[in-house]
Enzyme design. Structure first.
Site, PDB file in Angstrom:
ATOM      1  N   ARG A  14     -45.688  15.825-125.157  1.00  0.00           N
ATOM      2  CA  ARG A  14     -45.306  14.604-125.883  1.00  0.00           C
ATOM      3  C   ARG A  14     -44.378  13.802-124.985  1.00  0.00           C
ATOM      4  O   ARG A  14     -43.463  14.345-124.387  1.00  0.00           O
ATOM      5  CB  ARG A  14     -44.602  14.942-127.198  1.00  0.00           C
ATOM      6  N   ARG A  58     -42.701  18.326-136.995  1.00  0.00           N
ATOM      7  CA  ARG A  58     -43.964  18.897-137.430  1.00  0.00           C
ATOM      8  C   ARG A  58     -44.942  19.203-136.310  1.00  0.00           C
ATOM      9  O   ARG A  58     -45.552  20.266-136.279  1.00  0.00           O
ATOM     10  CB  ARG A  58     -44.678  17.929-138.395  1.00  0.00           C
ATOM     11  N   THR A  59     -45.110  18.260-135.399  1.00  0.00           N
ATOM     12  CA  THR A  59     -46.140  18.458-134.382  1.00  0.00           C
ATOM     13  C   THR A  59     -45.813  19.689-133.534  1.00  0.00           C
ATOM     14  O   THR A  59     -46.645  20.578-133.348  1.00  0.00           O
ATOM     15  CB  THR A  59     -46.292  17.202-133.506  1.00  0.00           C
ATOM     16  N   HIS A  75     -52.233   9.678-130.412  1.00  0.00           N
ATOM     17  CA  HIS A  75     -51.719  10.913-131.015  1.00  0.00           C
ATOM     18  C   HIS A  75     -52.931  11.603-131.641  1.00  0.00           C
ATOM     19  O   HIS A  75     -53.067  11.703-132.860  1.00  0.00           O
ATOM     20  CB  HIS A  75     -50.655  10.566-132.056  1.00  0.00           C
ATOM     21  N   LYS A 110     -32.177  16.967-113.260  1.00  0.00           N
ATOM     22  CA  LYS A 110     -31.794  16.956-111.833  1.00  0.00           C
ATOM     23  C   LYS A 110     -32.656  15.970-111.051  1.00  0.00           C
ATOM     24  O   LYS A 110     -32.545  15.888-109.839  1.00  0.00           O
ATOM     25  CB  LYS A 110     -31.979  18.360-111.231  1.00  0.00           C
TER      26      LYS A 110
HETATM   27  C1  NCD Z   1     -45.542  10.627-135.814  1.00  0.00           C
HETATM   28  C2  NCD Z   1     -45.329  10.406-134.338  1.00  0.00           C
HETATM   29  O1  NCD Z   1     -44.548  11.105-133.693  1.00  0.00           O
HETATM   30  O2  NCD Z   1     -46.002   9.537-133.823  1.00  0.00           O
HETATM   31  N1  NCD Z   1     -45.042  11.817-136.285  1.00  0.00           N
HETATM   32  C3  NCD Z   1     -45.866  12.923-136.264  1.00  0.00           C
HETATM   33  O3  NCD Z   1     -46.288  13.370-135.220  1.00  0.00           O
HETATM   34  N2  NCD Z   1     -46.196  13.458-137.429  1.00  0.00           N
HETATM   35  C4  NCD Z   1     -45.231   9.490-136.670  1.00  0.00           C
HETATM   36  C5  NCD Z   1     -43.895   8.816-136.577  1.00  0.00           C
HETATM   37  O4  NCD Z   1     -43.033   9.180-135.773  1.00  0.00           O
HETATM   38  O5  NCD Z   1     -43.699   7.895-137.369  1.00  0.00           O
END
Ligand code: NCD
Length: 304
Positions: free
Chosen positions: A105, A55-56, A133, A84
């Site tokens: 991320r 989703r993100t 996050h 590498k």
């Molecule tokens: C979350 C994350 O990656 O922290 N997912 C997200 O971004 N919607 C939550 C999770 O992984 O449980």
């Protein structure tokens, strides 16, 4: 403070006023989430995802494309020069040379802050380690504001792995900007870290801890559920101890207020049963859908 050119690394860097600007913009963007709005033509967003995401990443990419912009990047370090032995800093330096905004991320806490120090372009933290996050928290707060018409005055339960879930940490920080009461529902061992509790309490957030949902449920306007973050446990035995320790079902929601909404950042594993999907409480798929207009709002504010 203006959003323009700003890094989005931690919720702690944002005020209530900043969030209100974002929410108003996201509300407008809902109209363009499908039809598009050509305001970022020629701008490039780089996504650097060193950790899995559905989703993100996809909502960021969709948001950028709906605004007329372009997307480059990778969704895992595999296939990049990281294999590498290229350092994180060098990778970020390169993306900075190519793109107008960098969405990162990473498995390690602090990665996004480091990227923001290296890059001239704004850096958006799409989750690093178990602490931050911020854009998910903005989305969670937007969903509450959008569905309930306000955030102040609500009673909000947060249930699950409150220790390792970065969405929970960022959400608590964001909620501390509002006048709300929080019920923390988790096994003792999965309470938020002390540093987070101290921070949000120093800002006036009212918290109560429970181990069982029934003790808090009847009062709640919002129930936010998170998955146990298996991949962040240092000791697999610790995970075994808490695995399956909570599960929300349609049955367990009897006794909830009629207008309780259930939120979840997703992905869900077994803590949120599919039986909840058919109840009037389920708001998590709408929450995920708001990810596009919310991120359109964020990108347009940071890049315009
Ligand atoms: C979350 C994350 O990656 O922290 N997912 C997200 O971004 N919607 C939550 C999770 O992984 O449980």
């Amino acid at each position: 403070m203006s959003w323009r050119g700003r890094d989005v690394v931690s919720m702690r860097d944002f005020s209530r006023g900043d969030l209100e600007v974002l929410f108003e913009r996201a509300r407008e963007m809902e109209r363009y989430a499908r039809s598009g709005l050509d305001v970022l033509r020629g701008r490039v967003m780089a996504v650097a995802f060193f950790e899995p995401s559905t989703r993100t990443r996809l909502s960021f990419e969709t948001a950028m494309k709906r605004l007329g912009g372009e997307v480059v990047g990778f969704s895992s370090a595999e296939g990049t020069s990281v294999e590498k032995g290229e350092t994180f800093s060098d990778t970020i330096r390169m993306l900075d040379a190519y793109a107008d905004v960098i969405v990162v991320r990473h498995r390690l806490e602090g990665a996004a802050r480091l990227a923001a120090e290296i890059a001239q372009s704004p850096v958006v933290n799409a989750g690093d380690g178990s602490f931050n996050h911020p854009t998910q928290a903005m989305l969670d707060l937007y969903t509450i504001w959008r569905e309930k018409g306000r955030i102040d005055g609500l009673k909000i339960g947060i249930m699950g792995d409150l220790k390792y879930a970065r969405t929970v940490n960022s959400l608590l920080e964001g909620l501390s900007l509002f006048d709300v009461e929080i019920a923390l529902i988790s096994p003792e061992f999965l309470r938020p870290r002390q540093e987070t509790l101290d921070y949000v309490q120093s800002r006036g957030l009212r918290l109560r801890a429970y181990t069982r949902l029934e003790e808090a449920l009847g009062e709640l306007d919002v129930l936010y559920v998170v998955r146990i973050q298996k991949e962040r446990f240092l000791d697999p035995l610790e995970f075994e101890r808490v695995k399956g320790s909570y599960k929300l079902t349609a049955e367990s929601l009897r006794g909830a207020k009629d207008d309780l909404i259930v939120l979840h950042p997703l992905p869900r594993v077994d803590e949120l049963d599919a039986s909840v999907d058919r109840t009037r409480h389920a708001a998590y798929f709408r929450q995920a859908a708001y990810g596009v207009p919310l991120r359109m709002a964020l990108l347009s504010l940071v890049l315009s």
